[in-house]
Design an enzyme around this catalytic site. Structure first.
Site, short mmCIF file in Angstrom:
data_model
loop_
_atom_site.label_atom_id
_atom_site.label_comp_id
_atom_site.label_asym_id
_atom_site.label_seq_id
_atom_site.Cartn_x
_atom_site.Cartn_y
_atom_site.Cartn_z
N ARG A 98 46.44 50.29 33.57
CA ARG A 98 47.47 50.99 34.12
C ARG A 98 48.73 51.10 32.94
O ARG A 98 49.09 52.31 32.73
CB ARG A 98 47.93 50.62 35.40
CG ARG A 98 47.94 51.45 36.54
CD ARG A 98 48.31 50.95 37.67
NE ARG A 98 48.12 49.23 37.91
CZ ARG A 98 48.09 48.50 38.80
NH1 ARG A 98 48.02 49.10 40.20
NH2 ARG A 98 48.05 47.34 38.67
N LYS B 260 33.82 45.29 46.22
CA LYS B 260 33.06 45.08 47.22
C LYS B 260 33.33 46.35 48.24
O LYS B 260 32.89 46.98 48.95
CB LYS B 260 32.91 43.87 47.86
CG LYS B 260 34.25 43.35 48.38
CD LYS B 260 35.29 42.73 47.62
CE LYS B 260 34.78 41.87 46.49
NZ LYS B 260 35.93 41.20 45.67
N GLU C 43 26.61 42.16 41.04
CA GLU C 43 26.44 40.76 41.38
C GLU C 43 27.96 40.08 41.89
O GLU C 43 27.95 39.57 42.99
CB GLU C 43 25.80 40.02 40.51
CG GLU C 43 25.56 38.64 40.73
CD GLU C 43 24.77 38.39 41.80
OE1 GLU C 43 23.58 38.67 41.72
OE2 GLU C 43 25.14 37.89 42.84
N GLY D 65 47.68 31.31 43.68
CA GLY D 65 47.12 32.47 43.19
C GLY D 65 45.84 32.86 44.01
O GLY D 65 45.11 33.62 43.67
N GLU E 179 47.05 37.11 47.63
CA GLU E 179 47.58 37.83 47.00
C GLU E 179 49.12 38.15 47.90
O GLU E 179 49.06 37.37 49.00
CB GLU E 179 47.25 39.20 47.11
CG GLU E 179 45.82 39.11 46.14
CD GLU E 179 45.17 40.61 45.56
OE1 GLU E 179 46.11 41.60 45.89
OE2 GLU E 179 44.14 40.45 45.26
N LYS F 27 31.75 42.31 52.14
CA LYS F 27 30.70 41.45 51.66
C LYS F 27 29.68 41.35 52.53
O LYS F 27 28.33 41.32 52.32
CB LYS F 27 31.28 40.06 50.86
CG LYS F 27 32.12 40.01 50.03
CD LYS F 27 32.82 38.83 49.84
CE LYS F 27 33.84 38.87 48.40
NZ LYS F 27 34.99 37.75 48.46
P1 NDP Z 1 43.38 42.78 39.17
O1 NDP Z 1 44.33 43.48 40.20
O2 NDP Z 1 43.74 41.40 38.70
O3 NDP Z 1 43.28 43.99 37.76
C1 NDP Z 1 43.08 45.29 38.13
C2 NDP Z 1 42.81 45.85 36.59
O4 NDP Z 1 42.77 47.23 37.08
C3 NDP Z 1 44.33 45.85 36.07
O5 NDP Z 1 43.90 45.54 34.50
C4 NDP Z 1 44.88 47.12 36.10
O6 NDP Z 1 45.85 47.57 34.94
C5 NDP Z 1 43.83 48.17 36.33
N1 NDP Z 1 44.15 49.22 36.88
C6 NDP Z 1 44.71 49.44 38.18
N2 NDP Z 1 44.49 50.85 38.52
C7 NDP Z 1 44.15 51.41 37.30
C8 NDP Z 1 43.93 52.81 36.98
N3 NDP Z 1 44.38 53.73 37.99
N4 NDP Z 1 43.44 53.19 35.91
C9 NDP Z 1 43.18 52.14 35.15
N5 NDP Z 1 43.44 50.87 35.32
C10 NDP Z 1 43.90 50.41 36.42
O7 NDP Z 1 42.03 42.87 39.99
P2 NDP Z 1 40.81 41.78 39.63
O8 NDP Z 1 40.64 41.47 38.29
O9 NDP Z 1 41.30 40.57 40.56
O10 NDP Z 1 39.70 42.44 40.51
C11 NDP Z 1 38.91 43.67 39.92
C12 NDP Z 1 37.66 43.73 40.64
O11 NDP Z 1 36.93 42.57 40.95
C13 NDP Z 1 37.93 44.24 42.10
O12 NDP Z 1 37.13 44.93 42.51
C14 NDP Z 1 37.84 42.64 43.05
O13 NDP Z 1 37.46 43.03 44.31
C15 NDP Z 1 36.67 42.16 42.45
N6 NDP Z 1 36.43 40.77 42.28
C16 NDP Z 1 37.69 39.91 42.11
C17 NDP Z 1 37.70 38.53 42.14
C18 NDP Z 1 38.70 37.67 41.81
O14 NDP Z 1 38.60 36.59 41.78
N7 NDP Z 1 39.87 38.27 41.27
C19 NDP Z 1 36.43 37.87 42.61
C20 NDP Z 1 35.04 38.83 43.03
C21 NDP Z 1 35.47 40.24 42.68
P3 NDP Z 1 47.45 46.75 34.61
O15 NDP Z 1 46.76 45.41 33.88
O16 NDP Z 1 47.84 47.88 33.74
O17 NDP Z 1 47.91 46.51 36.08
N1 HSE Z 2 39.91 37.57 47.65
C1 HSE Z 2 38.45 37.08 47.60
C2 HSE Z 2 38.55 35.63 48.19
C3 HSE Z 2 37.95 37.06 45.78
O1 HSE Z 2 39.30 35.04 48.18
O2 HSE Z 2 37.46 35.16 48.30
C4 HSE Z 2 37.54 38.58 45.73
O3 HSE Z 2 36.48 38.60 46.54
#
Ligand code: NDP
Ligand code: HSE
Length: 469
Positions: A80, A138, A162, A220, A223, A238
């Protein structure tokens, strides 16, 4: 391919029989890589997970090349805010706010933005351009899975996810591929690390829900807006994915009965301990025969439930996840590991990247959607469940018989009855804990109403669903 392949090199994806040549961005040979093509990789999102995916892809480039058969070149990382401070593992020159071009100019697109839009539109555009797509999203799959599968099939490319279920644990692979030769009967799991952490803090430290949530936010896990986790929505998405894979049936978010953990109190945890149990937020997908007609269907739900202290899920602590799969031939399988976090989730994403890359080099493809069974999804009131009910009853002859009569009147069978040593002598009341056999929720609720109306019952202290007995 940019260059002619040497005689002993594997043929490129475009040359393999049965593969569609992709004029958009075919694999090309990189300078210095004598016998491996290069695949262009675009990453959408560089947050918690995306950053770790990029770090590992860059740090272990040679290993990924050897495992997949292609050098994986990250060509762009869409975010973003390109000027925001970031982990130095992410080369700044790769950052762009032009997500569409990242989605449409690569062989492999990794979507790690999250949410429905723009993720859905970007993934569809990536398929349209001929890319293989990997996501951990998911929420998107639970809402639009069939559309995404159809787009992947139309483009004749791979769709892998996955990381969408239980982070590092390979449960999607297990259900989609390892169990393809078996008939799954049930999946029972702890698939949300945040809520497991909160419940575990309440159980082991006696914290209130609010204090445990604050601790989860500090670390962390949770959220700032913890709704998706504590209200069970993340686990429900899920559960929908798990049920779709396990039962070869389309299951969406709306098919999942959901109850979160917001109303769990320290007293609930104490009562669970008093009855030899732990309270866990469970995702449950079962193949069942509905009552009264006996039609086979599936029940998919997320709710807190008591599990006996000696059950494997009771000892899943902190932010860990665990999934139990029961199948007719295999019997029970158990999967355990980290369900969230940047590096653990990146591990799952990267296993998909290797598989998709290997297919582009050698041919082959990810499994397509399998929904042939098309089983009916039972309404919540048709689901069979077991209850543990705690009552304070008059400590006098005939009380247990009166209580048992109420269960009998509502066609609910009792599995066990226990009178605790705790007795309120002043009121001449006894604390009785009853566990039922599985019965439709509607009958159980009617029995509980009947107990409240029974004059020997001073109080229905608690009613909890119980699993794993
Ligand atoms: P974050 O919120 O940490 O990161 C999201 C990223 O997407 C950021 O880099 C953000 O940019 C970017 N972004 C958001 N909106 C846009 C847009 N419109 N255009 C371009 N880039 C964009 O998410 P996570 O890494 O935690 O999660 C990512 C995915 O993985 C999700 O689907 C989540 O459900 C899944 N997931 C996450 C887990 C976890 O432990 N975090 C575990 C399992 C699955 P910017 O950096 O500039 O804000
Ligand atoms: N927020 C999820 C959890 C991680 O606490 O398990 C992403 O699926």
């Amino acid at each position: 391919m940019n260059q002619q392949a040497p005689q002993d090199a594997p043929p490129s994806a475009a040359l393999r029989p049965g593969r569609v040549a992709r004029p958009a961005q075919p694999a090309r040979r990189a300078a210095g890589a004598a016998d491996r093509p290069t695949l262009r990789v675009g990453v959408l999102g560089s947050g918690t997970v995306g950053t770790q995916v990029i770090r590992l892809l860059l740090e272990q480039a040679d290993d990924f090349a050897a495992r997949s058969g292609a050098r994986l070149e990250i060509t762009g990382v869409a975010v973003r805010d390109v000027d925001a401070p970031r982990d130095e593992a992410v080369p700044r020159q790769l950052l762009t706010d032009d997500a569409e071009s990242v989605a449409t100019s690569n062989d492999i697109v990794i979507e790690l933005i999250g949410g429905i839009e723009p993720a859905r539109t970007l993934i569809l555009a990536a398929f349209e351009s001929g890319a293989s797509v990997i996501t951990g999203n998911k929420a998107l799959i639970a809402a639009h899975g069939p559309e995404l599968y159809a787009a992947a099939a139309a483009a004749n490319t791979d769709f892998y996810y996955e990381a969408a279920v239980a982070g590092a644990i390979p449960v999607v692979y297990a259900l989609r591929e390892s169990m393809a030769g078996d008939r799954v009967t049930s999946v029972l799991g702890i698939v949300n690390g945040t809520t497991n952490y909160i419940l575990d803090e309440m159980s082991t430290k006696g914290l209130s829900f609010d204090a445990a949530l604050a601790a989860a936010q500090e670390l962390g896990y949770a959220e700032a807006d913890p709704t998706a986790d504590v209200d069970g929505l993340d686990a429900a998405a899920k559960a929908a994915i798990i049920a779709s894979l396990a039962f070869h049936t389309r299951v969406g978010m709306d098919d999942v009965e959901v109850e979160g953990i917001r109303s769990i109190t320290a007293d609930d945890i104490r009562e669970a301990h008093a009855s030899g149990c732990e309270l866990k937020l469970l995702a449950i997908a079962q193949r069942v025969s509905s009552e009264p007609d006996g039609v086979e269907g599936i029940s998919v739900r997320v709710h807190p439930a008591l599990v006996p202290a000696d059950h494997p899920l009771a000892s899943v602590h902190g932010g860990f996840n665990a999934v139990l799969v029961d199948a007719e031939a295999a019997g029970r399988l158990m999967f355990y590991g980290q369900g969230a976090g940047g590096a653990p989730t990146a591990s799952a994403v990267l296993s998909d990247v290797v598989a998709a890359a290997a297919h582009r080099v050698n041919g082959g493809q990810a499994p397509r959607e399998s929904s042939y069974a098309d089983l009916p999804i039972l309404a919540p009131e048709q689901a069979l469940t077991r209850y543990q009910i705690q009552l304070r009853v008059a400590d006098a002859p005939g009380s247990l018989a009166a209580v048992a009569q109420v269960f009998g009147d509502h066609d609910v069978s009792i599995n066990s009855v226990r009178q605790a040593s705790y007795v309120d002598v002043g009121d001449e009341l006894a604390l009785v804990t009853i566990v039922t056999h599985a019965a439709p929720v509607s009958r159980l609720e009617a029995a509980v109403d009947g107990l409240r109306a029974q004059e020997r019952v001073a109080e229905v202290v608690s009613t909890r669903r119980v699993e794993g007995l």
